[in-house]
Write an enzyme that holds these catalytic residues in place. Structure first.
Site, short mmCIF file in Angstrom:
data_model
loop_
_atom_site.label_atom_id
_atom_site.label_comp_id
_atom_site.label_asym_id
_atom_site.label_seq_id
_atom_site.Cartn_x
_atom_site.Cartn_y
_atom_site.Cartn_z
N LYS A 199 0.83 -1.20 0.00
CA LYS A 199 0.00 0.00 0.00
C LYS A 199 0.87 1.26 0.00
O LYS A 199 0.65 2.17 -0.79
CB LYS A 199 -0.90 -0.03 1.25
N TYR A 244 7.54 -36.11 -21.94
CA TYR A 244 6.14 -35.73 -21.83
C TYR A 244 5.64 -35.85 -20.40
O TYR A 244 6.27 -36.49 -19.55
CB TYR A 244 5.27 -36.63 -22.74
N ARG A 269 -3.16 3.09 8.55
CA ARG A 269 -3.44 1.88 7.75
C ARG A 269 -2.26 0.93 7.79
O ARG A 269 -1.12 1.33 7.64
CB ARG A 269 -3.70 2.27 6.30
N HIS A 300 -11.16 -43.10 -4.46
CA HIS A 300 -11.94 -43.50 -5.63
C HIS A 300 -12.82 -42.35 -6.12
O HIS A 300 -12.81 -42.01 -7.30
CB HIS A 300 -12.79 -44.73 -5.26
N ARG A 333 -3.60 -1.31 -6.52
CA ARG A 333 -2.83 -2.56 -6.48
C ARG A 333 -3.30 -3.42 -7.63
O ARG A 333 -4.37 -3.17 -8.22
CB ARG A 333 -3.06 -3.29 -5.16
N ARG A 390 -1.77 -49.44 -20.65
CA ARG A 390 -1.19 -50.19 -19.55
C ARG A 390 -1.97 -51.48 -19.36
O ARG A 390 -3.20 -51.47 -19.22
CB ARG A 390 -1.26 -49.38 -18.26
N GLY A 411 -5.95 -10.55 8.71
CA GLY A 411 -5.41 -10.69 10.06
C GLY A 411 -4.69 -9.43 10.48
O GLY A 411 -4.51 -9.17 11.66
N SER A 466 7.53 -44.94 -18.23
CA SER A 466 6.60 -43.95 -17.71
C SER A 466 6.67 -44.03 -16.20
O SER A 466 6.41 -45.08 -15.62
CB SER A 466 5.19 -44.26 -18.22
N ARG A 522 -5.74 -46.96 -18.64
CA ARG A 522 -5.80 -48.00 -17.61
C ARG A 522 -6.86 -49.01 -17.98
O ARG A 522 -8.05 -48.72 -17.87
CB ARG A 522 -6.10 -47.37 -16.25
N THR A 552 3.98 -42.00 -10.88
CA THR A 552 4.39 -41.30 -9.66
C THR A 552 3.45 -41.52 -8.49
O THR A 552 3.84 -41.27 -7.35
CB THR A 552 4.56 -39.79 -9.93
N ASN A 553 2.23 -41.97 -8.74
CA ASN A 553 1.36 -42.27 -7.58
C ASN A 553 1.97 -43.40 -6.76
O ASN A 553 2.19 -43.26 -5.55
CB ASN A 553 -0.04 -42.69 -8.02
N ASP A 554 2.25 -44.52 -7.43
CA ASP A 554 2.81 -45.64 -6.69
C ASP A 554 4.28 -45.41 -6.33
O ASP A 554 4.73 -45.84 -5.28
CB ASP A 554 2.67 -46.94 -7.50
N MET A 594 -4.15 -5.34 11.03
CA MET A 594 -5.06 -4.37 11.62
C MET A 594 -5.88 -3.63 10.56
O MET A 594 -5.37 -3.22 9.54
CB MET A 594 -4.28 -3.36 12.46
N GLU A 645 7.65 -47.71 -11.05
CA GLU A 645 6.79 -47.35 -9.91
C GLU A 645 7.36 -47.78 -8.58
O GLU A 645 6.70 -47.70 -7.56
CB GLU A 645 5.40 -47.98 -10.03
N CYS A 666 3.24 -40.24 -15.53
CA CYS A 666 1.79 -40.26 -15.53
C CYS A 666 1.37 -40.31 -14.07
O CYS A 666 2.20 -40.52 -13.19
CB CYS A 666 1.24 -41.45 -16.30
P1 ADP Z 1 -7.73 -2.31 3.30
O1 ADP Z 1 -6.34 -2.74 3.35
O2 ADP Z 1 -8.67 -3.19 4.08
O3 ADP Z 1 -8.21 -2.01 1.93
P2 ADP Z 1 -7.40 0.52 3.67
O4 ADP Z 1 -6.22 0.93 4.44
O5 ADP Z 1 -7.34 0.64 2.22
O6 ADP Z 1 -7.80 -0.94 4.12
O7 ADP Z 1 -8.59 1.35 4.23
C1 ADP Z 1 -9.93 1.02 4.01
C2 ADP Z 1 -10.70 2.22 3.50
O8 ADP Z 1 -10.52 3.33 4.36
C3 ADP Z 1 -10.23 2.75 2.17
O9 ADP Z 1 -10.82 2.06 1.13
C4 ADP Z 1 -10.71 4.17 2.19
O10 ADP Z 1 -12.03 4.24 1.77
C5 ADP Z 1 -10.61 4.53 3.64
N1 ADP Z 1 -9.43 5.35 3.83
C6 ADP Z 1 -8.18 4.95 4.09
N2 ADP Z 1 -7.34 5.99 4.17
C7 ADP Z 1 -8.10 7.09 3.93
C8 ADP Z 1 -7.82 8.47 3.84
N3 ADP Z 1 -6.60 8.96 4.00
N4 ADP Z 1 -8.85 9.30 3.57
C9 ADP Z 1 -10.10 8.80 3.40
N5 ADP Z 1 -10.42 7.52 3.46
C10 ADP Z 1 -9.43 6.67 3.73
MG MG Z 2 -7.84 -0.68 0.75
#
Ligand code: ADP
Ligand code: MG
Ligand code: MG
Length: 874
Positions: free
Chosen positions: A26, A849, A96, A454, A338, A616, A105, A762, A560, A765-767, A107, A743, A829
């Site tokens: 990001k 192959y 962020r 199976h 992204r 086979r 997972g 051939s 087979r 590879t299973n066996d 934040m 095999e 195979c």
């Molecule tokens: P995630 O990784 O879950 O996409 P983000 O860090 O992109 O989380 O944040 C989620 C949402 O928070 C973004 O899609 C955006 O809408 C909002 N957000 C993040 N930073 C800003 C910012 N500087 N101004 C306004 N909205 C923001």
């Molecule tokens: Mg985002």
């Protein structure tokens, strides 16, 4: 002085897109967008090195960090013309997380950081609704993600206000309502947390930064890293970015989009936005968002700016982008970009278009497509927009989506199918006795078995969805029902199964038919130009042979012959042959089998139009073919004219302690030569008949489970005698080859000797995996998961070749085989033949192959091309 903080702002970025390791995905891309002159709210990224430092130093920061953050803050204040913590003119931030790759997972984002009671009061003087709405949001997010308080309890504040006022939607709340909600929430937080939300913006900031770093080591993040093999050391970065407000008035909005359509690949901006909204309101389903095309009417300038930015982003990243943006009082702000996730269909479409647009070359296009995803082209899938109730999850054995009534018996499945009903066969496990039921069903669900059980093999072979080893469902065949997650599904109840994800869903989920478009054909053409490995199919029947050829198989690598008897009408003859008490009885059964095999061979040869067909000879795990149910035993006993008792005792006498290492493969023919003699005759008669008609055929006869040259030679002589006799009687002289499967470790070690007589190898590879690891794949389910969890094995060795172990044996076998016989054709195979990683290995060791199940052929063609392209890059 070490640098820990990287500023980005108008037209400048201390980082750029290449710095993902240091700034996270990001942060690196925010800097890149800023650099490219796009409107990005200024901010700064605290690097992943700080995360590493944090954990190496008892959760402390490097001493330089504070000053660097202060300086970056000043830079942002200057650019925005407002001040962090200032009452008159406050600057607010989002905090962020952002690792190298996006990771569940981690934040969640905290928005509107920097607000407190005083600042909000002051802000409310000019725009009260916005001020209190923003403050409520800040308190909620801070309490949720930084203080880790339970969301459900936090929700109560707002819900209470809504209930009292009789509101349904958040938009109905007036300024005073938000103020009320914010105050209630604040009180709630102090009760739950035993402390107040910090009022000092700087304390808020450092607490939020600390929470991001700590989220790197939550159990969820650790599990995710382990499953996806993401190294601990990567760490996360923290992005502190000034806010753009999408909730300031009706001239504001928040939205998400893709630079091209992620499900079709079409070249148009795709996405949604919500007016007067903030953050993830769009995806949270609070209100129904509008399609991005509507922006053209409501915010025409922002829309054309967004189009322009999309175009430039694609030019720079040379790929489809997933973007997040916010409009504040008519001004567009970019918040993220992204590389966008996409369906297999879209991946192919986009790769082709990008070649045409001259952004990437053909090789790059081939590398852009995940070979495994190609399989989904041939399978229907569930509508991603449909509502789903998942009741269990098993092993995704054969991809695709299927819907139907649950049935628990194969005969019943056939009966219902004949009535025109759609069924899903649900069983504890399946056996060859269920083939007709599997054939009649839309898909199969079993509670036991692994990827090579199976049910898994047969559904994959038939190309229909299958889930196996779904241990959380309890199948009761007597009551004709199963239980999952406390829900009882009875016979006739509709269920949906997703063989791609392994999910079992309650009810009828709508599906999307996957059309095989011309796009994939083009990609396959390019792949074929590129690859060195040939791609053959494991196909046992004429229907599978035809299908394989349509998918681009250059031959059949494994036919087979025992699978030709999986059909119900044939299984009894086969059982009769297995159970024959003497040579005479066996020969009479074999005589019945011969014409059936011969006609199948004729059809298969015809379908393959002169391409190699490796047949086979019989390798039945005998016990798998014996009748088990009373009805079947009775009918078979009648057919062969013995008593049921007698039949049972004969079946008993065939039981082996360890059938995998028992009397099978070539060992069967050493004891009962008449079996292979019959098969050789069936093959050669088919070949000669076609030769007489002028049809071109390339038969190759493969002997299974050979461990010595002597054994091979005995059988080879036997086959050659029969072939000579048949050729003489037909008065034609077609060519054919005789080779062997490798095999067992012994066969691999003695490959040099065997190659003096064999024309091809051939690797089965299973066996070979079973015999090399000394692991029975049918019992591996009990311990293999732990081995994978503890990383003793990187992958399931039955799905992706154990390159270190089994692979070494293959290398030894190939080298020795080629030294002894330079013309020897070598391939693999088995299940591994369709696994992209294994295919890359096969390319590296220069096999001729790979052979895989029909639906994997396109996967293998692409994977083989990628292997070659990658080998040139490295
Ligand atoms: P995630 O990784 O879950 O996409 P983000 O860090 O992109 O989380 O944040 C989620 C949402 O928070 C973004 O899609 C955006 O809408 C909002 N957000 C993040 N930073 C800003 C910012 N500087 N101004 C306004 N909205 C923001
Ligand atoms: Mg985002
Ligand atoms: Mg999110």
């Amino acid at each position: 002085m070490p640098k820990y903080v990287y500023f980005f702002g108008k037209g400048e970025g201390e980082g750029d897109a290449s710095m993902k390791d240091l700034l996270g995905g990001k942060g690196a891309n925010l800097a890149q967008m800023a650099k490219m002159g796009f409107p990005v709210p200024p901010g700064f990224t605290i690097s992943t090195e700080v995360c590493t430092y944090f954990y190496q130093n008892g959760q402390n920061y490097p001493k330089e960090l504070k000053a660097q953050v202060e300086e970056a803050l000043k830079g942002v204040e200057k650019e925005r013309g407002s001040v962090f913590g200032d009452k008159e003119n406050p600057l607010l931030f989002s905090v962020r997380s952002g690792a190298r790759i996006s990771m569940p997972g981690m934040m969640n984002t905290v928005l509107n950081l920097g607000l407190n009671d005083d600042i909000t009061e002051k802000l409310a003087e000019s725009n009260a609704r916005f001020a209190w709405n923003s403050y409520w949001r800040f308190i909620f997010m801070f309490a949720d993600v930084v203080m880790a308080l339970p969301k459900e309890e936090l929700d109560e504040a707002l819900e209470g206000v809504k209930k009292e006022k009789g509101y349904k939607l958040d938009v109905e709340l007036l300024a005073e309502d938000w103020k009320e909600a914010a105050q209630r929430l604040k009180n709630k937080v102090s009760v739950l947390a035993g402390r107040e939300i910090p009022q000092d913006p700087h304390i808020q900031l450092w607490e939020a930064v600390g929470a991001v770093f700590k989220s790197w080591n939550t159990p969820r993040a650790i599990t995710y890293r382990r499953l996806n093999r993401i190294p601990e050391e990567w760490g996360t970065a923290v992005n502190v970015q000034s806010m753009a407000f999408g909730n300031i008035n009706d001239q504001s909005a928040s939205g998400v989009g893709f630079t091209r359509n992620p499900s079709t690949g079409d070249k148009n901006l795709y996405g949604e936005f919500l007016p007067n909204a903030q953050g993830e309101d769009v995806v949270a389903g609070i209100r129904t968002p509008q399609p991005i095309s509507e922006l053209e009417k409501t915010f025409p300038e922002c829309y054309s700016q967004l189009l322009e930015i999309s175009k430039k982003l694609e030019e720079y990243f040379k790929d489809m982008q997933d973007i997040e943006f916010t409009i504040e009082n008519g001004k567009l702000w970019m918040l993220q970009t992204r590389t966008g996730k996409r369906t297999a269909q879209a991946a192919v479409r986009i790769a082709l278009d990008m070649v045409e647009e001259k952004r990437i070359d053909k090789k790059e296009a081939l590398l852009r497509i995940d070979p495994k995803s190609v399989e989904s082209f041939f399978r229907p899938s569930f509508d991603p927009k449909a509502a789903k109730k998942v009741i269990a999850k098993g092993l995704p054995a054969s991809p695709g989506a299927a819907v139907g009534e649950a049935v628990f018996d194969s005969d019943e499945a056939v009966r219902l199918m004949e009535e025109g009903r759609k069924v899903i066969l649900v069983r504890m496990e399946t056996s060859p006795d269920d083939i007709h039921g599997i054939d009649a069903a839309q898909g199969v669900l079993t509670s036991r078995g692994g990827y090579t059980s199976h049910a898994a093999l047969v559904t994959r072979g038939m190309g229909k969805p299958g889930i196996v080893g779904c241990e959380t469902i309890f199948v009761d065949h007597k009551k004709e029902q199963f239980e999952a997650d406390g829900i009882v599904v009875k016979k006739g109840d509709k269920i949906s199964i997703d063989g791609t994800s392994g999910e079992v869903l309650l009810g009828e989920v709508p599906t999307l038919e996957a059309a095989v478009s011309g796009d994939l054909g083009k990609i396959m053409e390019w792949a074929d130009e590129e690859r060195a490995l040939r791609v053959f199919a494991n196909a046992d029947t004429p229907a599978q042979a035809k299908q394989s050829k349509d998918f681009g198989a250059e031959g059949i690598g494994l036919c087979r012959t025992e699978h030709m008897f999986f059909e119900e009408s044939r299984i009894e003859i086969f059982q009769e042959m297995i159970l024959a008490k003497d040579k005479e009885a066996r020969e009479s059964a074999l005589a019945e089998i011969l014409p059936l095999q011969k006609s199948d061979f004729i059809e298969i040869f015809k379908a393959m139009e002169g391409r190699p067909v490796i047949i086979r000879l019989l390798d039945p795990p005998l016990h798998e073919f014996l009748p088990k149910e009373e009805g079947d035993i009775k009918s078979l006993a009648q057919k062969i004219g013995v008593s049921e008792e007698e039949l049972k005792s004969q079946a008993e006498s065939l039981k082996e302690l360890n059938p995998m290492l028992g009397h099978r493969g070539v060992r069967l023919a050493i004891v009962y030569p008449e079996i292979y003699q019959m098969q050789a005759r069936a093959i050669m008669e088919a070949v000669c008949e076609l030769a007489k008609e002028g049809v071109k055929v390339s038969p190759e006869i493969m002997i299974p489970l050979v461990v010595s040259l002597e054994e091979f030679n005995i059988i080879k002589d036997l086959i050659e005698d029969v072939c000579r006799e048949v050729k003489d009687s037909y008065q034609v002289n077609p060519e054919y080859k005789i080779g062997t499967m490798i095999e067992t470790p012994r066969a691999a070690l003695l490959a040099g000797k065997i190659a003096t007589a064999a024309e091809f190898f051939s690797f089965g590879t299973n066996d070979l995996t079973q015999t090399t690891l000394g692991i029975s794949r049918d019992d591996a389910g009990r311990f293999l998961p732990k081995y994978l969890e503890k990383k003793i094995f990187k992958d399931d060795p039955f799905l992706s070749l154990d390159q270190e172990g089994v692979g070494s044996l293959i290398k030894v076998g190939v080298r020795a085989g080629r030294e002894a016989n330079k013309d020897i054709q070598v391939g693999i195979c088995g299940e591994h033949g369709g696994d992209p990683e294994t295919i890359e290995f096969c390319h590296k060791i220069e096999l001729d192959y790979v052979s895989c199940s029909p639906f994997r052929i396109p996967v293998a063609r692409l994977a083989a091309a990628q292997a070659k392209i990658k080998s040139k890059i490295n």
